[in-house]
Design an enzyme around this catalytic site. Structure first.
Site, PDB file in Angstrom:
ATOM      1  N   GLU A 183       0.810  -1.219   0.000  1.00 49.10           N
ATOM      2  CA  GLU A 183       0.000   0.000   0.000  1.00 49.10           C
ATOM      3  C   GLU A 183       0.843   1.269   0.000  1.00 49.10           C
ATOM      4  OE1 GLU A 183      -2.159  -2.402   3.250  1.00 49.10           O
ATOM      5  OE2 GLU A 183      -0.444  -2.816   1.955  1.00 49.10           O
ATOM      6  N   ASN A 184       2.088   1.158   0.459  1.00 42.73           N
ATOM      7  CA  ASN A 184       2.933   2.355   0.499  1.00 42.73           C
ATOM      8  C   ASN A 184       3.625   2.636  -0.829  1.00 42.73           C
ATOM      9  OD1 ASN A 184       4.461  -0.001   1.086  1.00 42.73           O
ATOM     10  ND2 ASN A 184       6.138   1.235   1.850  1.00 42.73           N
TER      11      ASN A 184
END
Length: 220
Positions: A50-51
């Site tokens: 997600e980063n």
């Protein structure tokens, strides 16, 4: 009883068997992060975070960590040839458009119909839900990795979750140190007995109703 180190790796190794060539996969925090070390290098699997990474590799060797490269949990990772970087908005766009073949999550509780509770215990401080809500709803297959019981010995696989839900009827497969369950038609099926466990042990330590699969196997 908490899951020991050996059992954590056993769960992760079994989860990796659900990943096939060319898949796009997201690994959650905790036991799921260990799955990366069991995916064959020649599978061409692209791990998503997600980063903002697509193409994450296994954990780096001690002393070879890159402070600029980490997964969504903040732990150091490597990258594979062909990997790409992007902002979190793009990372979540990939999730929400349904491009992930598999997401592998940890959980506090799972119900027999596939409800997942994995982000908060009332009264305790937590960093937030993170991407779990989107991941559990949008991935083509949702696999939950968890210890079978809580520290007090109570089952974490229940008829109905008692903790706030992350997603409803989303889990497809549950892997613990004792068993592999599939969730189908809002029922929990015992698919596989993990090493060192037995059917009686699994049924007695599971609060949810368990149906034994005709094709039940013993895990390796």
């Amino acid at each position: 009883m908490a899951v020991g180190i050996t059992e954590r790796y056993l769960i992760a190794k079994r989860a990796a068997q659900e990943i096939t060539r060319g898949m796009i996969v997201n690994l959650g925090i905790g036991i799921p992060t260990l799955v990366a070390d069991y995916i064959p290098n020649d599978y061409g699997v692209m791990l998503h975070t997600e980063n903002g990474i697509l193409g994450m590799g296994p954990s780096p060797e001690t002393g070879k960590e890159d402070g600029h490269l980490s997964n969504a949990g903040g732990f150091p990772v490597t990258i594979k040839k062909g990997a790409s970087y992007f902002d979190s908005a793009t990372a979540f766009g990939i999730i929400r458009r349904g491009y992930l073949d598999v997401t592998i999550l940890g959980a506090l509780q799972v119900s027999e119909c596939g409800d997942i509770a994995n982000w908060i215990v009332p009264g305790k401080r937590v960093p937030g839900m993170g991407g779990a809500m989107e991941l559990a709803q949008k991935a083509k297959k949702v696999i939950v990795l968890m210890n079978h019981t809580s520290k007090d010995g109570s089952s974490k696989i229940l008829k109905t979750c008692t903790l706030p839900l992350t997603a409803v009827k989303s889990a497809n497969l549950i892997i613990t140190e004792k068993a592999v369950f599939k969730v189908q038609d809002e029922r929990l099926y015992l698919k596989e007995v993990m090493p060192g466990s037995s059917i009686n042990d699994i049924v007695n330590s599971t609060d949810a109703s368990v149906t034994i699969c005709d094709s039940l196997t013993n895990g390796k």
